[in-house]
Design a protein around this motif. Structure first.
Motif, short mmCIF file in Angstrom:
data_model
loop_
_atom_site.label_atom_id
_atom_site.label_comp_id
_atom_site.label_asym_id
_atom_site.label_seq_id
_atom_site.Cartn_x
_atom_site.Cartn_y
_atom_site.Cartn_z
N TYR A 141 -2.27 -6.01 -17.03
CA TYR A 141 -1.98 -6.80 -16.21
C TYR A 141 -2.05 -6.07 -14.75
O TYR A 141 -1.64 -6.99 -13.85
N MET A 142 -2.36 -4.31 -14.46
CA MET A 142 -2.44 -4.01 -13.48
C MET A 142 -3.82 -4.27 -13.21
O MET A 142 -4.25 -4.60 -12.23
N ARG A 143 -4.91 -4.81 -13.97
CA ARG A 143 -6.45 -5.08 -13.40
C ARG A 143 -5.83 -6.23 -13.16
O ARG A 143 -6.91 -6.83 -12.35
N ASP A 144 -5.60 -7.55 -14.00
CA ASP A 144 -5.49 -8.75 -13.74
C ASP A 144 -4.39 -8.97 -12.62
O ASP A 144 -4.99 -9.99 -11.73
N VAL A 145 -4.00 -8.41 -11.86
CA VAL A 145 -2.63 -8.12 -10.09
C VAL A 145 -4.04 -7.87 -9.80
O VAL A 145 -4.15 -8.69 -8.46
N THR A 146 -4.33 -6.59 -9.93
CA THR A 146 -5.76 -6.40 -9.00
C THR A 146 -6.66 -7.02 -8.44
O THR A 146 -7.08 -8.04 -7.50
N GLU A 147 -7.60 -7.98 -9.60
CA GLU A 147 -8.24 -8.95 -9.58
C GLU A 147 -7.52 -9.98 -8.61
O GLU A 147 -8.28 -10.40 -7.60
N LYS A 148 -6.68 -10.59 -8.47
CA LYS A 148 -5.39 -12.18 -7.95
C LYS A 148 -5.69 -11.31 -6.62
O LYS A 148 -5.85 -12.18 -6.02
N LYS A 149 -5.49 -9.96 -6.13
CA LYS A 149 -5.37 -9.53 -5.55
C LYS A 149 -6.78 -9.25 -4.41
O LYS A 149 -6.62 -9.90 -3.35
N ASP A 150 -7.54 -8.93 -5.06
CA ASP A 150 -9.13 -9.18 -4.56
C ASP A 150 -9.37 -10.37 -4.15
O ASP A 150 -9.92 -10.54 -3.26
N LEU A 151 -8.94 -11.65 -4.61
CA LEU A 151 -9.11 -12.65 -4.75
C LEU A 151 -8.97 -13.09 -3.88
O LEU A 151 -9.45 -13.87 -2.91
N GLU A 152 -7.18 -12.94 -3.01
CA GLU A 152 -6.33 -13.31 -2.41
C GLU A 152 -7.21 -13.30 -1.38
O GLU A 152 -7.43 -13.57 -0.25
N LEU A 153 -7.47 -11.54 -0.95
CA LEU A 153 -7.95 -11.16 0.03
C LEU A 153 -9.12 -11.76 -0.39
O LEU A 153 -9.64 -12.03 2.15
N LYS A 154 -10.20 -11.58 -0.07
CA LYS A 154 -11.39 -12.87 -0.28
C LYS A 154 -11.02 -14.02 0.90
O LYS A 154 -11.63 -14.30 1.32
N GLN A 155 -10.12 -15.02 0.10
CA GLN A 155 -9.78 -16.24 0.25
C GLN A 155 -9.25 -15.64 2.04
O GLN A 155 -9.99 -16.44 2.94
N TYR A 156 -8.99 -13.97 2.03
CA TYR A 156 -7.73 -14.44 3.76
C TYR A 156 -9.11 -14.26 4.17
O TYR A 156 -8.73 -14.02 5.95
N GLN A 157 -9.85 -13.42 4.00
CA GLN A 157 -11.01 -12.72 4.93
C GLN A 157 -11.84 -13.98 5.64
O GLN A 157 -12.51 -14.16 6.31
N GLN A 158 -12.20 -15.06 4.02
CA GLN A 158 -13.10 -16.24 4.87
C GLN A 158 -12.27 -17.32 5.56
O GLN A 158 -12.83 -17.24 6.42
#
Length: 161
Positions: free
Chosen positions: A34-51
């Motif tokens: 679950y923590m890996r999944d949440v981390t991956e989702k948050k990393d993806l959101e961060l990439k989207q915000y940075q973009q």
């Protein structure tokens, strides 16, 4: 006889403890997943915000350059018209030539403005193409993350059964 019952009680307690440990290990593994999944989702959101931030910065810079370009064209046009008016004031008998010069200057300015606009549109097309490519890449990453999560959850459910 008392030793056997004591041994069987300890064995029973040991089995209960082992079952509890196994249960907690499965829970811990599920939490790790679950923590890996949440981390991956948050990393993806961060990439989207940075973009998004990068896109906004590019958009702002593009508009700033466009305004500067238009301002320069306007200043040049004003200076040219002033010089034509001054020329006309010096030689009023050449009114026809001055009028044609003013028209030519206006056409030149309109052409320059049109070329600037076309250049900006070409740049915008390029930027949108790049942005779409990035968005497709991010969506592919998100889809892959969801596929992994789905596979992991299915494996977890099978393990619990």
């Amino acid at each position: 006889k008392g030793g056997n019952s004591l041994n069987s009680a300890f064995a029973k307690e040991l089995e209960t403890a082992k079952a509890e440990i196994e249960k907690r290990q499965k829970t811990l593994a599920g939490l790790d997943m679950y923590m890996r999944d949440v981390t991956e989702k948050k990393d993806l959101e961060l990439k989207q915000y940075q973009q998004t931030i990068a896109d906004l910065k590019r958009s702002f810079e593009k508009e700033r350059k466009q305004w500067q370009g238009q301002d320069a064209i306007k200043r040049g046009h004003i200076e040219r018209l002033k010089s034509l008016v001054d020329k006309h004031n010096e030689t009023p008998d050449e009114e026809e030539d001055t009028f044609e010069e003013i028209l030519r200057e206006e056409m030149r300015v309109m052409k320059a403005a049109f070329e600037l606009k076309m250049s900006n549109l070409r740049e915008e097309i390029t930027q949108k193409s790049i942005a779409c490519s990035r968005e497709v890449r991010l969506l592919k990453e998100e889809l892959e993350t969801e596929r992994r999560q789905s596979s992991a959850y299915q494996a977890k459910i099978k393990a619990l059964e």
